[in-house]
Design a protein around this motif. Structure first.
Motif, short mmCIF file in Angstrom:
data_model
loop_
_atom_site.label_atom_id
_atom_site.label_comp_id
_atom_site.label_asym_id
_atom_site.label_seq_id
_atom_site.Cartn_x
_atom_site.Cartn_y
_atom_site.Cartn_z
N LEU A 333 1.10 -0.86 0.38
CA LEU A 333 0.31 -0.03 -0.20
C LEU A 333 0.72 0.85 -0.06
CD1 LEU A 333 -2.91 1.61 0.00
CD2 LEU A 333 -2.21 1.27 2.81
N HIS A 334 1.78 1.35 0.74
CA HIS A 334 2.67 1.95 0.56
C HIS A 334 3.50 2.60 -0.18
CE1 HIS A 334 2.10 2.81 4.87
NE2 HIS A 334 2.37 1.55 5.22
N ASN A 335 3.58 1.84 -1.10
CA ASN A 335 4.90 1.18 -2.56
C ASN A 335 3.82 2.71 -3.81
OD1 ASN A 335 6.21 -0.33 -2.00
ND2 ASN A 335 5.07 -1.89 -3.37
N LEU A 336 2.00 2.17 -3.20
CA LEU A 336 0.60 3.35 -4.02
C LEU A 336 1.42 5.01 -4.04
CD1 LEU A 336 -1.86 0.61 -4.34
CD2 LEU A 336 0.35 0.96 -6.23
N SER A 337 1.87 5.04 -2.23
CA SER A 337 1.89 6.41 -2.37
C SER A 337 3.09 6.64 -2.48
CB SER A 337 1.94 6.53 -0.60
OG SER A 337 0.64 6.68 -0.08
N LEU A 338 4.33 5.90 -2.56
CA LEU A 338 5.45 6.79 -2.74
C LEU A 338 5.30 6.59 -4.83
CD1 LEU A 338 7.37 4.48 0.22
CD2 LEU A 338 7.43 6.35 -0.15
N LEU A 339 5.31 5.42 -5.15
CA LEU A 339 5.65 5.46 -6.42
C LEU A 339 4.68 7.46 -7.09
CD1 LEU A 339 4.65 1.88 -7.88
CD2 LEU A 339 6.88 2.53 -8.05
N THR A 340 3.63 7.43 -6.63
CA THR A 340 2.88 8.35 -7.06
C THR A 340 2.93 9.94 -6.03
OG1 THR A 340 1.30 7.96 -5.85
CG2 THR A 340 0.86 7.08 -8.14
N ARG A 579 15.33 6.08 7.83
CA ARG A 579 16.60 5.29 7.73
C ARG A 579 17.92 5.47 7.03
NH1 ARG A 579 15.56 3.03 3.14
NH2 ARG A 579 15.51 0.60 3.73
N ALA A 580 19.08 4.61 6.64
CA ALA A 580 20.00 5.02 6.71
C ALA A 580 19.99 6.02 5.69
CB ALA A 580 20.85 3.30 5.97
N ASP A 581 20.11 5.54 4.28
CA ASP A 581 20.23 6.30 3.25
C ASP A 581 19.23 7.68 2.84
OD1 ASP A 581 17.74 5.89 2.14
OD2 ASP A 581 19.01 4.83 0.06
N GLY A 582 18.36 8.33 3.87
CA GLY A 582 17.64 8.90 3.85
C GLY A 582 16.23 8.83 3.27
N ARG A 583 16.40 7.23 2.56
CA ARG A 583 15.02 7.57 1.45
C ARG A 583 14.10 6.38 2.32
NH1 ARG A 583 16.56 6.93 -4.02
NH2 ARG A 583 18.63 5.00 -2.66
N ALA A 584 12.72 6.77 1.81
CA ALA A 584 11.81 5.08 2.62
C ALA A 584 11.92 4.14 1.05
CB ALA A 584 10.27 6.15 2.14
N ALA A 585 11.28 3.28 1.50
CA ALA A 585 11.98 1.76 0.58
C ALA A 585 11.12 1.39 -0.20
CB ALA A 585 12.07 0.79 2.04
N LEU A 586 11.16 1.46 -1.13
CA LEU A 586 10.57 0.15 -1.79
C LEU A 586 10.82 -0.71 -1.53
CD1 LEU A 586 9.91 2.98 -5.48
CD2 LEU A 586 7.72 2.53 -3.96
#
Ligand SMILES: Nc1nc2c(c(=O)[nH]1)N[C@H]1C(S)=C(S)[C@@H](COP(=O)(O)OP(=O)(O)OC[C@H]3O[C@@H](n4cnc5c(=O)[nH]c(N)nc54)[C@H](O)[C@@H]3O)O[C@H]1N2
Ligand SMILES: Nc1nc2c(c(=O)[nH]1)N[C@H]1C(S)=C(S)[C@@H](COP(=O)(O)OP(=O)(O)OC[C@H]3O[C@@H](n4cnc5c(=O)[nH]c(N)nc54)[C@H](O)[C@@H]3O)O[C@H]1N2
Ligand code: SF4
Ligand SMILES: [Mo]
Length: 722
Positions: A333-340, A579-586
Motif C-alpha cells: 500500500l505504501h508503495n502506491l503512495s511513494l510511486l505517485t 533510514r540509513a540513506d534517508g530515503r523510504a523503501a519501495l
C-alpha cells in the motif's frame, strides 16, 4: 481448574438502565477523550451529584468538532452497568471471594515473586490493552522490563495495529504515522482498504463523506464484502479475501506501465525503484484479476484514478492487519503512495487510524515485547542503554532479545515455560484466536491475575485474582490519538467501592514486590513528569507538555519538545526518512496464500469483523440495553447461492466449523458476501447472555504474520451446515 458455576448465575441477570440521579446540583462540564476507538474524539462530560450524566462532543475541537457516535453517547451507562466490580477477589476452593485491597496486592506480589524466584523472570508475563494510559505502560515497562528483567510485556495492539507499525518501520524506517486528520479535507482520492470505517470509525467516515462532496473526491474501497463503507465508493474492488498484496502489486504495475510514475522524483526520496519495476512485471492486471477475482478493467480504472489524483489519502485496517501477509499488505500500500508522490504533502499519504483509545501511546511507550519506551527497540544496544541509564539500572538488566508475543505467551503457558500472567484492560479469553486452546492455556497458568472493571468477563472467569479497576473518568492520565495528538483524561468521579486506577494497582504491586524506591509515586502526574524525560529527542517528545497545558484544552500533536512549541501536524515534510540513506523503501513483496486455504472438508472462508452497536468483546456495550438489544446475538452472513445449495433459509441456526472448533449463529442470507465466504462478528463471548458457542474465535486460526506476529483473524477455512 477454575469453577465457573458461580459466574453463570451472575451472567444471566439482564442489564438494567441506570437510575436517574435527581437534580440537586448543576451539571459540571469537563473536557475528556473518548475511551473507545483510536480516533480520540474530544468529549465534554457532564457530572451531576458525583455521577456522569451526559456526554457530548466538544465543539471547536479539531478532531471531531462536536460530533460523536452512539458509543460515546451511551458512556454514562458504563459506570453503573450490571457486573461492575467494586471489590478485589481471590480464588479460594474454586470460588472468587472478596478481599481487601491489601490482601489482593500482597497475594499478587507474593505469587509473582515466588514464581520468579523458582523459575526465573521469563516465567512471568504481562498483557495489557491498547486503551491503558501512557502512564500505565510506563510503569509496567519499568517494573517488568527494568526491575524484574523480562521483556514479556504484550498489548492487545498485537491483535490490532502491530502490523501497521511494522509496515511503517520497514517502509519509512520507524513507527511514525506521518499524516493527520486535517488531510482528509485536502484529499481528492480516498483509498480505503480492509477498513469498514462507516462502522468502526464513524466520525472519520463522516469527515471523509463530507470531503468527498466538497472536493468532488473519488473513493476506492477494497473489501471482500459490500461493507457499509462501500455506500460512498466510486469503485468497490471486491477482492477474494487475503489477496491485497496481489491487488496492490497489480495497481503499481499499471501505474508504472502507463507513465504515472516520475522516476527521478521517486528515486530522490525512495530506494528500490528499479528492483520493484522488474519484480512487478509478474503482476499484470490479467494475472491479478485471476488471483483477486476483480475484473481486469476495474483494476486498470482504479490504478488510473490513483495516477491522476492530486492528493491520495490511504486508510487501511484489520482487513490488512488480520492476515499472515499483514506487513506485506502495508508495504505494498505504501508503495502506491511513494510511486505517485502521495507522501510528505498536505492531503496525501497513509493515515493510520487505530482501533483503541491510546492509539499510539501504547506503542510509543513500549507496550510490546520488542519495544522500549520512547519509540525504542529492545534489540538495539543504544536504546537499551538510554533506557537503563534513565532508570538508573545496569544495561544488562534489560534483556537484549524481544520477549514473547501474546500467542507465544499462551504457548508458554501450555508448555510450562510461562507460569504467571498478569492481564489488565483486555479480555484475551474472548479476543484471541482458537478460544478452547487459549482457555486451556490460561487454565494451566499457575497464577492468573486479571484487572478489569467488570465480572464476569471471559477472562475474569478464569482468574486466580481479580483486581477491581477504575475506568476512564474515574482516573487521570494521557492518551495519544492516531494523529499523534496527546490529550488528558481527568478524574471526574470516584471509582466504586474498592476499585482503583490501573496505575495505582501497578505501583502497589511493584512496591509489595520490594521495589519501593523505584515506585515512589503518589499521582499519575508524577509518573507523567518522569516519563516525559524518556521521550526527549524522540519523535514522541512530550517535553513541552504538562497536565496543566492539556487541561480543558486541545492537546498538541507530538513531537512537542518545548512549552512554546505548537505541536507537529505532519512528519517527513522535508522528504527525509529515518533510514540509513534517508530515503523510504519501495519493497517488492510477493503475494502468498493465507495459511489455511479451503479444501473439500472445509470449503468456505470465514471472515470476522465488527458491528456498529458493539465494541470488541462487548463487556461494556453488551451491558447497555440500548446498544445490546439492537444486535443481542451473533449471526452468520452467507451468500444466497451457497444457502440454497446447503438448504439454509434465513434465520436457521447454522454451524460454522473449523479444524479448531465450531460457532453457531442465525443465518442472514445476503449477497454482500462473496460466494464461498461467510462472515461473523467477533463480539459474542459466553460471559454475557448468549451462552457458549457463539464466539467467532472458537473457529479462528492462531497462525500469525512472521514479521509482526499478528494473528490471521480474517481467514479461516470452515465448513457450514444447518
Ligand atoms: N462499533 C465499533 N467500532 C470499533 C470497534 C468495534 O468493535 N465496534 N473496534 C475498534 C477496533 S479495536 C478496531 S481494530 C477497529 C477495526 O475496524 P475495521 O478494521 O474497519 O473493522 P473489521 O470489521 O474488523 O474489518 C474491516 C473490514 O475488513 C474486511 N476484510 C476482511 N478480509 C479482508 C481482506 O483480505 N482484504 C481486505 N481488503 N479487506 C478484508 C472485512 O470484510 C471488513 O469489512 O474498529 C474500532 N472501532
Ligand atoms: N475473530 C476476531 N477476533 C478479534 C478481532 C477480529 O476482528 N476478529 N479483532 C481484534 C482486535 S483489532 C482487537 S483490538 C482485540 C480487542 O480485544 P480485547 O482487548 O480483549 O477487547 P476489549 O473488549 O476492548 O477488552 C477490554 C477489556 O478491558 C476492560 N476495561 C475497560 N476499561 C478498563 C479500565 O479502565 N481498566 C481495566 N483494567 N479494564 C478495563 C473491559 O471490561 C474489557 O474486558 O480483539 C481482537 N480479536
Ligand atoms: S467515533 Fe470513536 S472516538 Fe469518536 S465517539 Fe465514536 S467511538 Fe468514540
Ligand atoms: Mo483493534
Amino acid at each position: 481448574m477454575r469453577n465457573v458455576k458461580e459466574i453463570k448465575e451472575v451472567a444471566h441477570q439482564k442489564p438494567e438502565t441506570p437510575a436517574s440521579t435527581g437534580n440537586r446540583e448543576p451539571i459540571q462540564w469537563t473536557k475528556s477523550t473518548c475511551p473507545y476507538c483510536g480516533i480520540g474524539c474530544a468529549l465534554e462530560v457532564g457530572v451531576e451529584n458525583g455521577k456522569v450524566v451526559k456526554v457530548h462532543g466538544m465543539k471547536g475541537h479539531p478532531i471531531n468538532n462536536g460530533k460523536i457516535c452512539h458509543l460515546a453517547e451511551t458512556l454514562p451507562h458504563v459506570f453503573d452497568a450490571s457486573g461492575r466490580i467494586t471489590r478485589h477477589m481471590i480464588r479460594y476452593d474454586g470460588r472468587l471471594v472478596p478481599v481487601t485491597l491489601k490482601e489482593a496486592i500482597t497475594h499478587t506480589a507474593t505469587e509473582l515473586r515466588r514464581i520468579i524466584e523458582s523459575h526465573g523472570p521469563n516465567a512471568v508475563a504481562f498483557y495489557g490493552g491498547a486503551a491503558n494510559l501512557c502512564e500505565e505502560y510506563y510503569l509496567i515497562n519499568k517494573l517488568i522490563k527494568g526491575c524484574i528483567g523480562t521483556n514479556n510485556i504484550e498489548c492487545s495492539t498485537r491483535l490490532c495495529m502491530v502490523s501497521s507499525a511494522a509496515g511503517f518501520v520497514s517502509t519509512f524506517g520507524a513507527d511514525i504515522p506521518p499524516t493527520c486528520y486535517a488531510d482528509i479535507e485536502e484529499a481528492d482520492l480516498f483509498f480505503i482498504a480492509g477498513n469498514n470505517m462507516a462502522v468502526s470509525l464513524p466520525v472519520v467516515f463522516e469527515r471523509v463523506r463530507a470531503a468527498k462532496k466538497k472536493n468532488n473526491a473519488m473513493v476506492i474501497v477494497v473489501d471482500p464484502r459490500r461493507s457499509e463503507t462501500t455506500q460512498i465508493a466510486d469503485i468497490h474492488l471486491q477482492i477474494w479475501p487475503g489477496t491485497d498484496v496481489a491487488l496492490n502489486n497489480g495497481l503499481a504495475h499499471v501505474l508504472l506501465k502507463e507513465g504515472f510514475v516520475s522516476e527521478p522524483d521517486v528515486e530522490y526520496y525512495a530506494s528500490g525503484l528499479q528492483q520493484l519495476k522488474t519484480f512487478l512485471e509478474e503482476y499484470p492486471p490479467s494475472r491479478v484479476s485471476k488471483i483477486t477475482g476483480c475484473p481486469e478493467d476495474q483494476i486498470i480504472m482504479a490504478a488510473r484514478a490513483i495516477g491522476r489524483a492530486k492528493a491520495m489519502l490511504s486508510f487501511w485496517f484489520q482487513g490488512y492487519n488480520h492476515s499472515t501477509q499483514a506487513v506485506f499488505k502495508n508495504n505494498t500500500l505504501h508503495n502506491l503512495s511513494l510511486l505517485t508522490g502521495n507522501i510528505c504533502r498536505v492531503g496525501a499519504g497513509p493515515l493510520s487510524i487505530t482501533g483503541e483509545a491510546n492509539a499510539l501511546g501504547n506503542r510509543w511507550i513500549g507496550a510490546l515485547s520488542h519495544l522500549l519506551p520512547g519509540v525504542r527497540q529492545v534489540a538495539n544496544y543504544q536504546h537499551r542503554k538510554e533506557v537503563a541509564d534513565f532508570w538508573g539500572i545496569p544495561v544488562e538488566k534489560i534483556q537484549p532479545v524481544p520477549g514473547r508475543s501474546i500467542i507465544e505467551i499462551i504457548k508458554g503457558l501450555h508448555s510450562g515455560d510461562v507460569r504467571a500472567l498478569w492481564v489488565a484492560h483486555t479480555n484475551p479469553a474472548a479476543s484471541l484466536p482458537n478460544t478452547s486452546w487459549i482457555e486451556e492455556g490460561l487454565n494451566k497458568a499457575e497464577f492468573l491475575v486479571v484487572q478489569d472493571i467488570f465480572h464476569p468477563t471471559e477472562t475474569t472467569m478464569l482468574a486466580d485474582v481479580v483486581l477491581a479497576a477504575a475506568q476512564w473518568c474515574e482516573k487521570t492520565g494521557t492518551f495519544i490519538s492516531s494523529e499523534r495528538r496527546i490529550e488528558l483524561v481527568e478524574k471526574l468521579i470516584e471509582p466504586p467501592g474498592d476499585a482503583r486506577p490501573d496505575y495505582e494497582l501497578i505501583w502497589s504491586v511493584a512496591r509489595a514486590m520490594g521495589f519501593e524506591k523505584e515506585f515512589p509515586y503518589t499521582s499519575p502526574e508524577e509518573v507523567f513528569e518522569e516519563m516525559k524525560g524518556i521521550t526527549r529527542g524522540r519523535v514522541c517528545d512530550m517535553g513541552g507538555v504538562t497536565y496543566e497545558r492539556l487541561r480543558g484544552k486541545v492537546g498538541p500533536q507530538l513531537p512537542c519538545p518545548e512549552a512554546e512549541h505548537p505541536g507537529t501536524p505532519r512528519l517527513f515534510t522535508d522528504m527525509q526518512f529515518p533510514r540509513a540513506d534517508g530515503r523510504a523503501a519501495l519493497l517488492a513483496r510477493n503475494y502468498i496464500e493465507p495459511a489455511e486455504t479451503p479444501d473439500a472438508e472445509y470449503p468456505f472462508v470465514l471472515i470476522t469483523g465488527r458491528l456498529f452497536w458493539h465494541f470488541n468483546t462487548r463487556t461494556r456495550t453488551g451491558r447497555i440495553p440500548r446498544l445490546n438489544d439492537i444486535e443481542p446475538d451473533n449471526f452468520v452472513e452467507i451468500h444466497p447461492n451457497d444457502a440454497a445449495r446447503l438448504g439454509i433459509t434465513a434465520g436457521d441456526r447454522i454451524e460454522v466449523k473449523s479444524r479448531r472448533g465450531c460457532a453457531f449463529g442465525k443465518a442472514r442470507i445476503t449477497d454482500r458476501v462473496l460466494v464461498g465466504t461467510v462472515y461473523m462478528n467477533m463480539h459474542y463471548g459466553k460471559a454475557l447472555w448468549v451462552g457458549d458457542g457463539k464466539l467467532a474465535n472458537l473457529v479462528t486460526n492462531p497462525v500469525y504474520d512472521d514479521f509482526s506476529k499478528q494473528p490471521e483473524f480474517k481467514f479461516s477455512a470452515v465448513s457450514v451446515s444447518k
